[in-house]
Motif scaffolding. Structure first.
Motif, PDB file in Angstrom:
ATOM      1  N   TYR A  60     -17.905  -8.511  15.129  1.00 52.73           N
ATOM      2  CA  TYR A  60     -19.142  -9.055  15.487  1.00 52.73           C
ATOM      3  C   TYR A  60     -18.961  -9.722  16.911  1.00 52.73           C
ATOM      4  N   ASP A  61     -17.758 -10.313  17.221  1.00 50.60           N
ATOM      5  CA  ASP A  61     -17.405 -10.676  18.490  1.00 50.60           C
ATOM      6  C   ASP A  61     -17.545  -9.601  19.655  1.00 50.60           C
ATOM      7  N   ALA A  62     -16.668  -8.517  19.091  1.00 48.69           N
ATOM      8  CA  ALA A  62     -16.986  -7.370  19.802  1.00 48.69           C
ATOM      9  C   ALA A  62     -18.249  -6.884  20.614  1.00 48.69           C
ATOM     10  N   VAL A  63     -19.093  -7.017  19.517  1.00 53.15           N
ATOM     11  CA  VAL A  63     -20.640  -6.897  19.845  1.00 53.15           C
ATOM     12  C   VAL A  63     -21.135  -7.775  20.731  1.00 53.15           C
ATOM     13  N   ARG A  64     -20.880  -8.925  20.504  1.00 56.18           N
ATOM     14  CA  ARG A  64     -21.381 -10.029  21.280  1.00 56.18           C
ATOM     15  C   ARG A  64     -20.821 -10.077  22.702  1.00 56.18           C
ATOM     16  N   ILE A  65     -19.613  -9.562  23.053  1.00 59.89           N
ATOM     17  CA  ILE A  65     -19.086  -9.444  24.096  1.00 59.89           C
ATOM     18  C   ILE A  65     -19.872  -8.414  24.911  1.00 59.89           C
ATOM     19  N   LYS A  68     -22.627 -10.041  26.372  1.00 54.80           N
ATOM     20  CA  LYS A  68     -22.313 -11.084  27.477  1.00 54.80           C
ATOM     21  C   LYS A  68     -22.615 -12.398  26.938  1.00 54.80           C
ATOM     22  N   THR A  69     -22.506 -12.806  25.612  1.00 57.68           N
ATOM     23  CA  THR A  69     -22.495 -14.091  25.049  1.00 57.68           C
ATOM     24  C   THR A  69     -21.457 -14.381  24.402  1.00 57.68           C
ATOM     25  N   VAL A  70     -20.560 -15.367  24.725  1.00 56.44           N
ATOM     26  CA  VAL A  70     -19.310 -15.584  24.384  1.00 56.44           C
ATOM     27  C   VAL A  70     -19.165 -17.039  23.738  1.00 56.44           C
ATOM     28  N   LEU A  71     -18.879 -17.249  22.488  1.00 51.68           N
ATOM     29  CA  LEU A  71     -18.735 -18.678  21.930  1.00 51.68           C
ATOM     30  C   LEU A  71     -17.743 -19.487  22.301  1.00 51.68           C
ATOM     31  N   SER A  72     -18.097 -20.856  22.758  1.00 51.71           N
ATOM     32  CA  SER A  72     -17.005 -21.722  23.195  1.00 51.71           C
ATOM     33  C   SER A  72     -15.742 -21.813  22.030  1.00 51.71           C
ATOM     34  N   GLU A  73     -14.636 -22.555  22.386  1.00 54.80           N
ATOM     35  CA  GLU A  73     -13.558 -22.536  21.527  1.00 54.80           C
ATOM     36  C   GLU A  73     -14.020 -23.586  20.360  1.00 54.80           C
TER      37      GLU A  73
END
Length: 129
Positions: A60-65, A68-73
């Motif tokens: 899911y994170d790979a799709v979000r990257i 161009k949307t990235v979650l904060s730590e």
């Protein structure tokens, strides 16, 4: 890193569970042995869920990257805590079903009631955190 450690833990706990189930029986193991088997079943199912959900989160994170949307730590840590809480709640189901079956009380109504309670608890956990 977390997925690798979780996968290694899954392999080790699965081997321990197989050894426990093959080398002992309930009469020779006693109550502590049965408790150890139930705890190991809980650990194995917990780690299976964690590996599956961690892997799905990586995808899911790979799709979000790509979007161009990235979650904060901070949000990532909060999501990991939510994931652990929800998996802990879901993980109780194999222990519940094995226990109910061993005393002969597992029927359709108890399964439906259990899933209703699980849904309420998961809803509460997701709203709480």
């Amino acid at each position: 890193m977390s997925l690798i450690l979780t996968s290694c833990g899954l392999i080790v706990s699965s081997i321990c569970l197989v050894l426990l189930l093959n080398l002992t029986n309930p009469s020779s193991a006693g109550s502590f042995g049965v408790l150890l088997i139930f705890a190991n079943i809980y650990l194995v199912t917990f780690l299976v869920w964690m590996v599956f959900l961690s892997f799905s989160r990586i995808v899911y994170d790979a799709v979000r990257i790509q979007n161009k949307t990235v979650l904060s730590e901070e949000k990532r840590v909060l999501h990991r805590k939510k994931l652990i809480y929800v998996v802990s709640v879901i993980n109780f189901s194999p222990i519940f079903f094995i226990s109910m079956n061993s005393i002969g009380q597992l029927n359709f109504l108890s399964v439906i009631l259990f899933f209703a309670v699980e849904a309420v608890v998961i809803f509460y956990v997701l709203r709480r955190f």
